[in-house]
Design a protein around this motif. Structure first.
Motif, short mmCIF file in Angstrom:
data_model
loop_
_atom_site.label_atom_id
_atom_site.label_comp_id
_atom_site.label_asym_id
_atom_site.label_seq_id
_atom_site.Cartn_x
_atom_site.Cartn_y
_atom_site.Cartn_z
N ALA A 4 0.84 -1.20 0.00
CA ALA A 4 0.00 0.00 0.00
C ALA A 4 0.88 1.26 0.00
CB ALA A 4 -0.91 0.00 1.22
N SER A 7 2.59 1.75 -3.32
CA SER A 7 1.61 2.13 -4.34
C SER A 7 1.26 3.61 -4.19
CB SER A 7 0.33 1.30 -4.20
OG SER A 7 0.63 -0.06 -4.36
N GLU A 8 1.11 4.06 -2.95
CA GLU A 8 0.82 5.48 -2.71
C GLU A 8 2.01 6.33 -3.17
OE1 GLU A 8 0.02 6.52 1.37
OE2 GLU A 8 -0.85 8.46 0.78
N TRP A 78 -3.36 2.20 -6.36
CA TRP A 78 -3.66 3.08 -5.24
C TRP A 78 -4.91 3.91 -5.53
CZ3 TRP A 78 -2.82 3.20 -0.33
CH2 TRP A 78 -3.13 4.36 0.39
N PHE A 81 -8.00 1.87 -5.26
CA PHE A 81 -8.31 1.63 -3.85
C PHE A 81 -8.97 2.85 -3.20
CE2 PHE A 81 -6.60 2.06 0.56
CZ PHE A 81 -7.44 1.14 1.17
N THR A 85 -12.72 3.34 -1.67
CA THR A 85 -12.88 3.77 -0.28
C THR A 85 -13.81 4.96 -0.18
OG1 THR A 85 -10.62 3.07 0.04
CG2 THR A 85 -11.54 4.42 1.78
N GLN A 96 -8.90 -1.50 4.39
CA GLN A 96 -7.51 -1.93 4.35
C GLN A 96 -7.14 -2.24 2.92
OE1 GLN A 96 -6.43 -5.37 6.57
NE2 GLN A 96 -5.31 -4.17 8.06
N PHE A 97 -5.93 -1.86 2.52
CA PHE A 97 -5.47 -2.19 1.16
C PHE A 97 -5.52 -3.71 1.03
CE2 PHE A 97 -2.24 -2.37 -2.24
CZ PHE A 97 -2.71 -1.35 -3.05
#
Ligand code: FMN
Length: 306
Positions: A4, A7-8, A78, A81, A85, A96-97
């Motif tokens: 995560a 990826s961010e 990311w 995701f 969210t 959660q990722f």
């Protein structure tokens, strides 16, 4: 660090590059290339195969193209995701990722430089890749993928960093089935429209470590017995007086993502002793870095037949 987090981080690199307004035509064309790749991934690929559901695998061989695609892929992961969210009724803290490791396949047929092997190992750690590596020299590429699919039976599509200018790349499209003679799965090729200069521009800006062979004049890395530094990058005696070749990516390198003060150092992995000796013994050390070459048609001039 987790998948995560990286990826961010890749999302931040990409957004930072997309916000650049330095008047460079190359940066603008690379921004366009990024937008199209993101569109392919977010709108066409992730809507068809859930990237968190083991239906997609990533083909990685340590080369610059698949590293660029990996950075963009993680960036989109990311974004996918956080969009999910945001659209959810539950507060973001409850999300959660959903992935810890990225399903990755590395089909390796020829004997490779161990500097490249080490750089794949670093990538495995840095980008949280869960790598399936094919047994070397035992099978053809289609057979290797057949074996991969036996182990990863949920994989429906494999992401590949091939470009139009690569051999046999010209007639491909972003999403297509494999050819006859290959196991059946979908090929996802969202980097087709990228030029060599586009690839170097974002990769050098990303400030991510790249394989050290590129600094030694390699532009396309194949087997150890069939790849030499690109002859078009050989440093000639008259280079000293004519200022030599110009680095087309000075701006990207000095302004790279996360650099506090401008500096002209590129993060490269260390050459292994064995590769250093090999290059020295064959007189292959006097080359400009691979990113000095932006002519797509010469990219594979260092691929030789012995
Ligand atoms: N080549 C084909 O001719 N037909 C295919 O269906 C095909 N499917 C592929 C699927 C995957 C996942 C990968 C990684 C490659 C596939 N290839 C196929 C081969 C690639 O088009 C390309 O020729 C190969 O990866 C060598 O590229 P390189 O020399 O840049 O490393």
């Amino acid at each position: 660090m987790t998948l995560a987090d990286i990826s961010e981080h890749c999302h931040n690199i990409t957004n930072s590059y997309l916000a650049v307004t330095n008047g460079s035509e190359l940066v603008e064309s690379t921004q366009e290339a990024i937008r199209l790749t993101r569109y392919h991934l977010l709108e066409e690929v992730f809507s068809r195969w859930d990237p968190f559901g083991n239906q997609l695998s990533f083909s990685y061989n340590g080369g610059k193209d698949c590293q660029v695609l990996l950075i963009l892929y993680l960036s989109c992961l990311w974004e996918f995701f956080i969009t999910k969210t945001r659209n959810s009724q539950y507060d973001s803290q409850y999300h959660q990722f959903p992935l810890q490791f990225l399903p990755t396949v590395y089909i390796n047929q020829a004997e490779t430089f161990n500097t490249l092997e080490q750089s794949i190992e670093s990538a495995r750690e840095r980008y949280f890749l869960s790598i399936y590596e094919s047994p070397r020299n035992q099978t053809s590429m289609p057979e290797a993928f057949e074996n991969y699919l036996k182990v990863h039976s949920t994989a429906k599509a494999i992401v590949i960093g091939i470009r139009y200018t690569d051999p046999f790349g010209a007639d491909l499209c972003c999403i297509q089935e494999t050819d006859s003679g290959w196991p059946q799965f979908m090929r996802v090729q969202p980097l087709l429209h990228w030029t060599l200069a586009n690839v170097w521009s974002i990769l050098l800006y990303s400030n991510e470590e790249i394989c050290g062979l590129y600094e030694k004049g390699f532009t396309s890395i194949g087997g150890i017995n069939s790849t030499v530094p690109n002859p078009a990058l050989k440093i000639r005696n008259d280079d000293a007086t004519s200022c030599g070749k110009r680095n087309p990516f000075e701006w990207e390198i000095s302004n790279a993502y996360g650099k506090e003060t401008p500096c002209n150092k590129v993060k490269v992995s260390k050459l292994t002793d064995a590769d250093e000796v090999l290059l020295q013994s064959t007189g292959q050390l006097d080359f400009h870095p691979g990113w000095f070459l932006i002519n797509d048609s010469l990219e594979r001039a260092g691929r030789i037949r012995r």
